[in-house]
Design a protein around this motif. Sequence first.
Motif, mmCIF file in Angstrom:
data_model
loop_
_atom_site.group_PDB
_atom_site.id
_atom_site.type_symbol
_atom_site.label_atom_id
_atom_site.label_comp_id
_atom_site.label_asym_id
_atom_site.label_seq_id
_atom_site.Cartn_x
_atom_site.Cartn_y
_atom_site.Cartn_z
ATOM 1 N N GLU A 91 6.389 -0.274 12.447
ATOM 2 C CA GLU A 91 5.703 -1.388 13.124
ATOM 3 C C GLU A 91 6.271 -1.649 14.514
ATOM 4 O OE1 GLU A 91 5.922 -4.717 10.506
ATOM 5 O OE2 GLU A 91 3.995 -4.267 9.582
ATOM 6 N N SER A 92 7.536 -1.291 14.724
ATOM 7 C CA SER A 92 8.139 -1.497 16.044
ATOM 8 C C SER A 92 7.631 -0.480 17.052
ATOM 9 C CB SER A 92 9.668 -1.411 15.944
ATOM 10 O OG SER A 92 10.164 -2.386 15.061
ATOM 11 N N ILE A 93 7.232 0.677 16.560
ATOM 12 C CA ILE A 93 6.809 1.747 17.479
ATOM 13 C C ILE A 93 5.367 1.563 17.916
ATOM 14 C CG2 ILE A 93 6.359 4.227 17.610
ATOM 15 C CD1 ILE A 93 8.768 4.582 15.781
ATOM 16 N N ALA A 94 4.495 1.368 16.978
ATOM 17 C CA ALA A 94 3.081 1.291 17.339
ATOM 18 C C ALA A 94 2.364 0.375 16.366
ATOM 19 C CB ALA A 94 2.446 2.676 17.294
ATOM 20 N N ALA A 95 2.099 -0.858 16.798
ATOM 21 C CA ALA A 95 1.367 -1.799 15.947
ATOM 22 C C ALA A 95 0.868 -2.950 16.817
ATOM 23 C CB ALA A 95 2.266 -2.335 14.836
ATOM 24 N N SER A 96 -0.185 -3.577 16.367
ATOM 25 C CA SER A 96 -0.697 -4.753 17.071
ATOM 26 C C SER A 96 -0.568 -6.010 16.218
ATOM 27 C CB SER A 96 -2.175 -4.530 17.436
ATOM 28 O OG SER A 96 -2.931 -4.283 16.263
ATOM 29 N N ILE A 99 -1.924 6.027 16.154
ATOM 30 C CA ILE A 99 -1.056 4.864 15.930
ATOM 31 C C ILE A 99 -1.734 3.848 15.004
ATOM 32 C CG2 ILE A 99 0.144 5.143 18.138
ATOM 33 C CD1 ILE A 99 -1.658 2.954 19.261
ATOM 34 N N GLY A 100 -2.696 4.315 14.230
ATOM 35 C CA GLY A 100 -3.407 3.412 13.322
ATOM 36 C C GLY A 100 -2.639 3.172 12.034
ATOM 37 N N GLU A 101 -3.337 2.591 11.070
ATOM 38 C CA GLU A 101 -2.718 2.235 9.797
ATOM 39 C C GLU A 101 -2.321 3.464 8.989
ATOM 40 O OE1 GLU A 101 -1.896 -0.854 8.870
ATOM 41 O OE2 GLU A 101 -2.563 -1.438 10.858
ATOM 42 N N GLU A 102 -3.041 4.592 9.221
ATOM 43 C CA GLU A 102 -2.738 5.787 8.437
ATOM 44 C C GLU A 102 -1.308 6.263 8.661
ATOM 45 O OE1 GLU A 102 -5.238 5.448 10.485
ATOM 46 O OE2 GLU A 102 -7.105 5.608 9.345
ATOM 47 N N ALA A 103 -0.828 6.165 9.896
ATOM 48 C CA ALA A 103 0.531 6.624 10.205
ATOM 49 C C ALA A 103 1.568 5.776 9.466
ATOM 50 C CB ALA A 103 0.766 6.552 11.717
ATOM 51 N N LYS A 104 1.365 4.471 9.445
ATOM 52 C CA LYS A 104 2.325 3.590 8.757
ATOM 53 C C LYS A 104 2.276 3.821 7.251
ATOM 54 C CE LYS A 104 1.448 0.202 12.355
ATOM 55 N NZ LYS A 104 0.485 1.121 13.016
ATOM 56 N N LEU A 105 1.069 4.012 6.717
ATOM 57 C CA LEU A 105 0.931 4.275 5.284
ATOM 58 C C LEU A 105 1.608 5.582 4.911
ATOM 59 C CD1 LEU A 105 -0.308 3.551 2.538
ATOM 60 C CD2 LEU A 105 -2.389 4.745 3.250
ATOM 61 N N PHE A 106 1.445 6.608 5.740
ATOM 62 C CA PHE A 106 2.051 7.914 5.462
ATOM 63 C C PHE A 106 3.578 7.805 5.444
ATOM 64 C CE2 PHE A 106 3.886 11.930 6.854
ATOM 65 C CZ PHE A 106 3.283 12.824 5.987
ATOM 66 N N LEU A 107 4.141 7.174 6.465
ATOM 67 C CA LEU A 107 5.602 7.084 6.562
ATOM 68 C C LEU A 107 6.183 6.246 5.424
ATOM 69 C CD1 LEU A 107 6.046 6.617 10.420
ATOM 70 C CD2 LEU A 107 6.838 8.551 9.039
ATOM 71 N N ALA A 138 0.837 -1.205 0.000
ATOM 72 C CA ALA A 138 0.000 0.000 0.000
ATOM 73 C C ALA A 138 0.875 1.259 0.000
ATOM 74 C CB ALA A 138 -0.922 -0.006 1.225
ATOM 75 N N GLY A 139 1.922 1.263 0.823
ATOM 76 C CA GLY A 139 2.824 2.415 0.840
ATOM 77 C C GLY A 139 3.541 2.599 -0.477
ATOM 78 N N LEU A 140 3.977 1.476 -1.081
ATOM 79 C CA LEU A 140 4.660 1.568 -2.379
ATOM 80 C C LEU A 140 3.723 2.077 -3.457
ATOM 81 C CD1 LEU A 140 7.186 0.935 -4.096
ATOM 82 C CD2 LEU A 140 6.245 -1.352 -4.445
ATOM 83 N N LEU A 141 2.489 1.628 -3.425
ATOM 84 C CA LEU A 141 1.518 2.049 -4.438
ATOM 85 C C LEU A 141 1.226 3.551 -4.331
ATOM 86 C CD1 LEU A 141 -0.375 1.110 -6.704
ATOM 87 C CD2 LEU A 141 -2.140 0.739 -4.965
#
Length: 276
Positions: A218-223, A140-148, A89-92
């Motif tokens: 994922e190490s900072i905030a993920a379940s 700390i949801g998916e939006e933060a990981k997608l943005f980074l 998703a991030g790559l896309l």
Amino acid sequence: MALADLTFSRTLKQTNKRIPSFPRLGRAHVLPLVVPVTLIALWQFGSSTGFISDRIMPSPVAVSQAFWSEAASGDLGHNILVSAGRALAGLLVGGTIGFLLGIINGVSNLSEQLTDTTLQMVRAIPHLALIPLVILWFGIGEEAKLFLTSLGVLFPIYLNTYHGVRNVDRDLLEMGRIYGMSRWSLFRKVIFPGALPSIFVGLRYALGIMWLTLIVSESIAASSGLGYMANNAREFMMTDVVVLALVIYALLGKLADVIARRLEGWTLSWNAAYQK
């Protein structure tokens, strides 16, 4: 006797035809494995002789046992799928934005003058340094990981796409204009194919940054995900699971690079430099 020899020869040929042929491993297949296999052998030897403490670095056998344990519980497969989905998703998202900006700024001086300075200033900021701000923005949801992840892959693809478009052979462009090609035909048949080698370099570089960004986020905030699995194992001093997560990251990175190289070879099969 001669008839018997002839019959035997025919039988032998027919038998050989029925034997399935297996692909032969050539030098190109074996050489890339020499260094990793040697390192793993030295690693196992150091662990077996006590030179490497299991507390600091578990042996390859212990990591293999952790792999089977995690795979049998189903957690490993679930975490790999979650991490792969986030990475794609991030790559896309980031790759599409970087590609479009690179194309537009490559063909338009006005767009380059408007946006390139701003992009270079943003690029100078380490995207992982934005984590505290990103958590404030998206939680700390998916939006933060997608943005980074998107921000991490955007700039390598942008820079290499821009560089590829700007360095297309000017003589070919001039020849296309002389033959009356429209702007769209010129882009489709000359500019884009000419920029493809540089675009693929950016893609391969972006894939490395994609996995790097993902493991940090994922190490900072993920379940869930491989980064969560490694961070959770660290809290319980399960170093074998931590090393397993790192090995899987490395294998996924290599798999992504192999796919990109195959796609590059297939797309650029017309280019003499990519023909075997």
